[in-house]
Structures are given as structure tokens and as C-alpha cells.
Design a protein around this motif. Sequence first.
Motif, PDB file in Angstrom:
ATOM      1  N   SER A  12      42.681  47.467  40.762  1.00  0.00           N
ATOM      2  CA  SER A  12      41.562  48.387  40.552  1.00  0.00           C
ATOM      3  C   SER A  12      41.684  49.599  41.464  1.00  0.00           C
ATOM      4  CB  SER A  12      40.232  47.676  40.807  1.00  0.00           C
ATOM      5  OG  SER A  12      40.010  46.654  39.858  1.00  0.00           O
ATOM      6  N   ALA A  13      42.094  49.363  42.701  1.00  0.00           N
ATOM      7  CA  ALA A  13      42.285  50.481  43.628  1.00  0.00           C
ATOM      8  C   ALA A  13      43.429  51.375  43.164  1.00  0.00           C
ATOM      9  CB  ALA A  13      42.552  49.956  45.034  1.00  0.00           C
ATOM     10  N   SER A  14      44.491  50.765  42.651  1.00  0.00           N
ATOM     11  CA  SER A  14      45.624  51.543  42.145  1.00  0.00           C
ATOM     12  C   SER A  14      45.214  52.429  40.983  1.00  0.00           C
ATOM     13  CB  SER A  14      46.762  50.611  41.711  1.00  0.00           C
ATOM     14  OG  SER A  14      47.285  49.906  42.810  1.00  0.00           O
ATOM     15  N   SER A  15      44.305  51.913  40.149  1.00  0.00           N
ATOM     16  CA  SER A  15      43.851  52.690  38.997  1.00  0.00           C
ATOM     17  C   SER A  15      43.049  53.913  39.416  1.00  0.00           C
ATOM     18  CB  SER A  15      43.014  51.808  38.061  1.00  0.00           C
ATOM     19  OG  SER A  15      41.755  51.499  38.642  1.00  0.00           O
ATOM     20  N   LEU A  16      42.572  53.919  40.676  1.00  0.00           N
ATOM     21  CA  LEU A  16      41.846  55.070  41.203  1.00  0.00           C
ATOM     22  C   LEU A  16      42.795  56.063  41.877  1.00  0.00           C
ATOM     23  CD1 LEU A  16      38.794  53.222  42.823  1.00  0.00           C
ATOM     24  CD2 LEU A  16      38.851  54.436  40.633  1.00  0.00           C
ATOM     25  N   GLY A  17      44.085  55.769  41.810  1.00  0.00           N
ATOM     26  CA  GLY A  17      45.076  56.671  42.387  1.00  0.00           C
ATOM     27  C   GLY A  17      45.532  56.294  43.780  1.00  0.00           C
ATOM     28  N   MET A  18      45.134  55.101  44.251  1.00  0.00           N
ATOM     29  CA  MET A  18      45.532  54.659  45.579  1.00  0.00           C
ATOM     30  C   MET A  18      46.941  54.058  45.556  1.00  0.00           C
ATOM     31  SD  MET A  18      42.588  55.004  47.302  1.00  0.00           S
ATOM     32  CE  MET A  18      41.466  56.008  46.332  1.00  0.00           C
ATOM     33  N   THR A  19      47.693  54.314  46.597  1.00  0.00           N
ATOM     34  CA  THR A  19      48.877  53.514  46.883  1.00  0.00           C
ATOM     35  C   THR A  19      48.397  52.291  47.644  1.00  0.00           C
ATOM     36  OG1 THR A  19      50.314  55.451  47.024  1.00  0.00           O
ATOM     37  CG2 THR A  19      51.078  53.432  48.101  1.00  0.00           C
ATOM     38  N   THR A  20      48.783  51.101  47.208  1.00  0.00           N
ATOM     39  CA  THR A  20      48.262  49.888  47.832  1.00  0.00           C
ATOM     40  C   THR A  20      49.379  49.036  48.413  1.00  0.00           C
ATOM     41  OG1 THR A  20      48.318  48.615  45.769  1.00  0.00           O
ATOM     42  CG2 THR A  20      46.286  49.834  46.253  1.00  0.00           C
ATOM     43  N   GLU A  21      49.026  48.286  49.432  1.00  0.00           N
ATOM     44  CA  GLU A  21      49.918  47.303  50.028  1.00  0.00           C
ATOM     45  C   GLU A  21      49.068  46.175  50.582  1.00  0.00           C
ATOM     46  OE1 GLU A  21      52.021  48.768  53.418  1.00  0.00           O
ATOM     47  OE2 GLU A  21      50.228  49.583  54.370  1.00  0.00           O
ATOM     48  N   THR A  32      45.910  36.514  48.621  1.00  0.00           N
ATOM     49  CA  THR A  32      45.216  36.667  47.345  1.00  0.00           C
ATOM     50  C   THR A  32      43.929  35.861  47.275  1.00  0.00           C
ATOM     51  OG1 THR A  32      46.656  34.947  46.413  1.00  0.00           O
ATOM     52  CG2 THR A  32      47.309  37.244  46.070  1.00  0.00           C
ATOM     53  N   ASP A  33      43.763  34.852  48.113  1.00  0.00           N
ATOM     54  CA  ASP A  33      42.479  34.152  48.176  1.00  0.00           C
ATOM     55  C   ASP A  33      41.413  35.051  48.811  1.00  0.00           C
ATOM     56  OD1 ASP A  33      43.441  31.875  47.000  1.00  0.00           O
ATOM     57  OD2 ASP A  33      43.785  30.801  48.873  1.00  0.00           O
ATOM     58  N   ALA A  34      41.844  35.893  49.723  1.00  0.00           N
ATOM     59  CA  ALA A  34      40.909  36.813  50.376  1.00  0.00           C
ATOM     60  C   ALA A  34      40.594  37.993  49.465  1.00  0.00           C
ATOM     61  CB  ALA A  34      41.502  37.304  51.691  1.00  0.00           C
ATOM     62  N   LEU A  35      41.640  38.606  48.925  1.00  0.00           N
ATOM     63  CA  LEU A  35      41.495  39.754  48.027  1.00  0.00           C
ATOM     64  C   LEU A  35      42.504  39.582  46.899  1.00  0.00           C
ATOM     65  CD1 LEU A  35      41.233  42.605  50.693  1.00  0.00           C
ATOM     66  CD2 LEU A  35      39.380  41.860  49.183  1.00  0.00           C
ATOM     67  N   ALA A  36      42.008  39.310  45.714  1.00  0.00           N
ATOM     68  CA  ALA A  36      42.868  39.042  44.575  1.00  0.00           C
ATOM     69  C   ALA A  36      43.692  40.277  44.209  1.00  0.00           C
ATOM     70  CB  ALA A  36      42.030  38.613  43.374  1.00  0.00           C
ATOM     71  N   ASP A  37      44.802  40.030  43.502  1.00  0.00           N
ATOM     72  CA  ASP A  37      45.632  41.140  43.052  1.00  0.00           C
ATOM     73  C   ASP A  37      44.836  42.102  42.169  1.00  0.00           C
ATOM     74  OD1 ASP A  37      47.934  40.341  44.387  1.00  0.00           O
ATOM     75  OD2 ASP A  37      48.674  39.147  42.698  1.00  0.00           O
ATOM     76  N   ASP A  38      43.834  41.585  41.452  1.00  0.00           N
ATOM     77  CA  ASP A  38      42.998  42.454  40.604  1.00  0.00           C
ATOM     78  C   ASP A  38      42.257  43.495  41.436  1.00  0.00           C
ATOM     79  OD1 ASP A  38      43.785  41.198  38.314  1.00  0.00           O
ATOM     80  OD2 ASP A  38      41.954  40.009  38.063  1.00  0.00           O
ATOM     81  N   VAL A  39      41.929  43.149  42.670  1.00  0.00           N
ATOM     82  CA  VAL A  39      41.252  44.110  43.551  1.00  0.00           C
ATOM     83  C   VAL A  39      42.182  45.284  43.835  1.00  0.00           C
ATOM     84  CG1 VAL A  39      40.246  44.459  45.840  1.00  0.00           C
ATOM     85  CG2 VAL A  39      39.789  42.339  44.580  1.00  0.00           C
ATOM     86  N   LEU A  40      43.438  44.984  44.145  1.00  0.00           N
ATOM     87  CA  LEU A  40      44.406  46.030  44.423  1.00  0.00           C
ATOM     88  C   LEU A  40      44.728  46.832  43.161  1.00  0.00           C
ATOM     89  CD1 LEU A  40      44.654  44.250  46.989  1.00  0.00           C
ATOM     90  CD2 LEU A  40      47.064  44.906  47.053  1.00  0.00           C
TER      91      LEU A  40
END
Length: 212
Positions: free
Chosen positions: A97-106, A87-95
Motif C-alpha cells: 500500500s505504501a509502494s502504491s503511494l510512490g514510496m520506496t519501501t524496505e 510480516t507478523d508485525a507489518l504484513a507485506d500488504d502494508v508495504l
Amino acid sequence: MHGGHTGGKDGRAPVPCRPGRRGAAGPSLLGRGGDATQAFADSLAAGSWAADDGIGLLLSQSEVLTASTSSFLESSAIDRLTAIGGTDALADDVLSSASSLGMTTERISGATRFATATAIAEARGFTADAPAERVIVIEGQSDSAWSAGSVSAALSAVLDAPIVLVNGDDVPAQTEAFLNDAFAPTDAGAAVTGIASPTACAAVGTIAGLDA
């Protein structure tokens, strides 16, 4: 063409080599962009995964999904996004935002950049049950480490060899653990490709028993 990216004027605009607007739905990787070594560290090994699978490696700011990346994702056929690093590299907010675009994230990550590299190797399928026969050793800490990563990604895919990181002359504990568990060289003369300190590369060989 192997997966990768080129940067725009902000250094983070993504141009992946595969999935696009008209392409079939598919995955992509997401790494942290920026200028410091922390920014490219996780992408060193991620580039080899992208090249191996023929997918894109996009970049984003740590705190928010970079606008250019978001715009690309929204117009692309990408449906699954794997964030590289904690999460220091890529915060949960980044994921989010991607989820809100319809992405499945991991997320694929480790406690350090060295552990993240081995986590990527494991995600590529290199485990104790299916060990790597070759490894590529690159410097993971210095300011110029990105150059080794940029040239070794395609080589990693061609050789079917995971990238592991060292720190100067030292082999970090996380890298050593992976080598002990998931590295079983069959050809001593070609088992280790080093783009790092000769001392560290020799130590990798010793850990693998190549100088026995």
C-alpha cells in the motif's frame, strides 16, 4: 526536535516531527501500533533510530496500512519508508500500500523483538567493524516496557548508543550475540545505561567484560 509521533483518537494517527508536506523529500520509519506488548516492542529501538536521524516514526495496523497513516503519507514529502519488524508485525500488504503511494519501501526485522532491536542497531551503523562504545539496556517484554523506550530514544541519539532489549533478568541470545560482536566499551563507568532489571544490566556488563 527529535523524531517521534503522537497518536490520534485511534492511537495510530501519525504526526512525525520531520518530513512534511512542504519539507524536502526524505525517509520515515513505520512501526506496528496497538495496545499489546507486541505492538510497541519493535518501536522501542526504532524510536532511537528516528531520534538519531531526525526522522518520523509512524504507526500502522499489522494487516493493512492504517487509513490515517496512509492519508498522511499521501500528503507528505516522505519518499522512503522502512518497516520495522517481520510480516507478523507489518504484513507485506502494508508495504504494498505504501509502494502504491510512490514510496520506496524496505524492511528491517529479526526473528524476535530482541533480534529486531539488534538489526536496528546494525542499520544505524553499529557493527563489528564499527562497534558501539555505549549501549542502553531496556526491558523489552513487560507491559510497561514502552515507558522505558519513550524516554530512552532521545538519550540514545545524544549518547550515540544503540538500544538493546532484555527480558526480565535474562539477556536473550540475540542481544548477547550483538554485545559480543558489536560492543567495545572504552569507558567502563559510562558504557551501560540501564533502564531495566539490575540483574540483566549487570549481566550485560559481564558479557562486555566490564567486571573483569
